[in-house]
Design a protein around this motif. Structure first.
Motif, PDB file in Angstrom:
ATOM      1  N   SER A  48       0.844  -1.198   0.000  1.00  0.00           N
ATOM      2  CA  SER A  48       0.000   0.000   0.000  1.00  0.00           C
ATOM      3  C   SER A  48       0.874   1.241   0.000  1.00  0.00           C
ATOM      4  O   SER A  48       1.919   1.275   0.666  1.00  0.00           O
ATOM      5  N   ARG A  85      -9.405   0.172  -4.730  1.00  0.00           N
ATOM      6  CA  ARG A  85      -8.092   0.128  -4.075  1.00  0.00           C
ATOM      7  C   ARG A  85      -7.699   1.474  -3.476  1.00  0.00           C
ATOM      8  O   ARG A  85      -6.782   1.555  -2.675  1.00  0.00           O
ATOM      9  N   GLY A 101      -4.083   0.826  -2.371  1.00  0.00           N
ATOM     10  CA  GLY A 101      -3.791  -0.517  -1.915  1.00  0.00           C
ATOM     11  C   GLY A 101      -3.520  -1.479  -3.060  1.00  0.00           C
ATOM     12  O   GLY A 101      -3.859  -1.198  -4.217  1.00  0.00           O
ATOM     13  N   ASP A 102      -2.899  -2.637  -2.721  1.00  0.00           N
ATOM     14  CA  ASP A 102      -2.595  -3.671  -3.708  1.00  0.00           C
ATOM     15  C   ASP A 102      -1.944  -3.068  -4.945  1.00  0.00           C
ATOM     16  O   ASP A 102      -2.372  -3.264  -6.080  1.00  0.00           O
TER      17      ASP A 102
END
Length: 399
Positions: A48, A85, A101-102
């Motif tokens: 992240s 995300r 994120g991701d």
């Protein structure tokens, strides 16, 4: 108010010249002369990334984050792009922080933070995404290899960004390979190869490939243990130094090969063993239960595997215990000779000592005679010095 600011941003983007004068006249207002403050961010693929934009002071103007494709992610606390995300962490008049994120390699690039003053102020922040290398694989080796064969071990890993580093180890010792790097999209495929001729010393040796990368806390490793097939090597060991008639005698065929040579064969004078009742073969051992003169000859051990055949020979001579006692080594005689040598050595030492003592020269005696009878230390010293004056009278010689 927010809608009005957003419209102003669009108009500024489309017609910057129209607002040039107005923007210049607005510099006197608080916050108009400052730019947003951002920081570059580095994140490992799959992790992240927190992107923060802030200003030291603000007069209620809005902050906005945009991605490398200039798509608005957040305008103030309003989410503009439908991407699950991306989430808002903090939105105030002086800070806008979002989280991606991701993270994937495609998210890498320049992100823009905009402060909607007149004119709009922007600052860039670069998001660096580290591609994690895949676990390495070793290819190119077909087990088993034959002694003398040239083999190539290739270690490869994909998905690294920047390109990973590969190291080779032969057991615990590092060896150098040939490195090859190829770009695959935004990541890299890295290979390293070892090429060498194998021999029996490589049998059972472990070759380890290690992948090092900034995204890894410890290297990824994989190991290939070599299996090398080679022809046998044969040696014969024997149980007695001086075989004598009537004794129990054993020969052992020590063979080393891969695959292990089984069984081993025994021959005498180029033919089969003549007396199988007394000559017993068990595994690699040949045992002659009771030696006699007919056992004299050359014994050969032969070992084979699918790679080749090897043999070794031992010549047996059986001694007559009686003859050996008459003509063999006379230990008493040897002991006598040793005693004579020791005696002569001692005599030489004594003679040499006397010679050195005779030619050593003179020495003085009674130098301090009378010193012990002196009433005090000064008188003792004077008496001693007087004795040295007449030293020639006190010489002694060895005769």
């Amino acid at each position: 108010m927010i809608v009005q600011q957003h419209l102003i941003f669009i108009l500024c983007s489309l017609c910057p010249g129209v607002f040039k004068v107005a923007g210049t006249k607005s510099k006197a207002k608080g916050g108009m002369g400052q730019f947003p403050i951002t920081q570059n961010v580095t994140v490992v693929e799959g992790g992240s990334a927190n992107m923060t934009c802030r200003v030291d002071y603000n007069d209620n103007t809005s902050l906005q984050w945009s991605n490398p494709a200039q798509q608005t992610l957040f305008f103030g606390d309003k989410k503009a792009l439908r991407d699950h995300r991306i989430e808002l962490l903090r939105a105030t008049s002086q800070e806008l922080t979002i989280r991606i994120g991701d993270v994937s390699l495609s998210d890498e690039g320049l992100y823009t933070c905009s402060l909607f003053t007149m004119p709009v102020k922007t600052t860039k922040a670069f998001l660096t995404v580290l591609g994690v290398p895949r676990r390495p694989e070793i290819t190119g080796f077909t087990t088993p290899a034959m002694e003398g064969e040239e083999i190539t071990l290739t270690c490869s890993t994909t998905g690294s960004k920047p390109a990973a580093n590969i190291r080779w180890f032969r057991n615990d010792k590092e060896v150098q390979g040939t490195r090859e790097v190829n770009a695959t999209g935004k990541s890299f495929t890295v290979k390293s190869s070892l090429k060498f001729l194998v021999d029996r010393r490589d049998d059972g040796v472990a070759y380890t490939c290690g992948v090092e990368h900034v995204s890894l806390s410890s290297p990824y490793t994989t190991t290939e243990v070599l299996e090398i097939h080679y022809a046998p090597h044969v040696e014969i060991t024997h149980s007695l130094i001086i075989p004598q008639e009537g004794q129990y005698f054993k020969l052992e065929c020590v063979s080393k090969g891969n695959p292990r040579p089984e069984p081993v064969l025994w021959f005498k004078d180029g033919g089969d063993l003549p007396d199988i009742e007394r000559m017993i073969v068990e595994g690699r051992e040949l045992t002659i239960t009771t030696l006699n003169k007919t056992d004299n000859g050359t014994y050969r051990c032969e070992a084979s595997n699918h790679v080749g055949t090897s043999s070794a020979e031992y010549t047996l001579f059986v001694y007559d215990p009686n003859a050996l006692g008459q003509h063999g080594p006379d230990h008493a005689l040897i002991g006598g000779v040793v005693a004579v040598v020791v005696f002569i050595t001692l005599c030489l030492i004594i003679v040499l000592g006397r010679y050195l003592a005779r030619h050593k020269g003179t020495y003085l005696t009674h130098e301090a005679k009378g010193a012990e009878d002196a009433p005090d230390a000064d008188t003792a010293i004077i008496n001693a010095e007087g004795n040295h004056v007449h030293a020639e009278e006190k010489k002694e010689y060895f005769i």
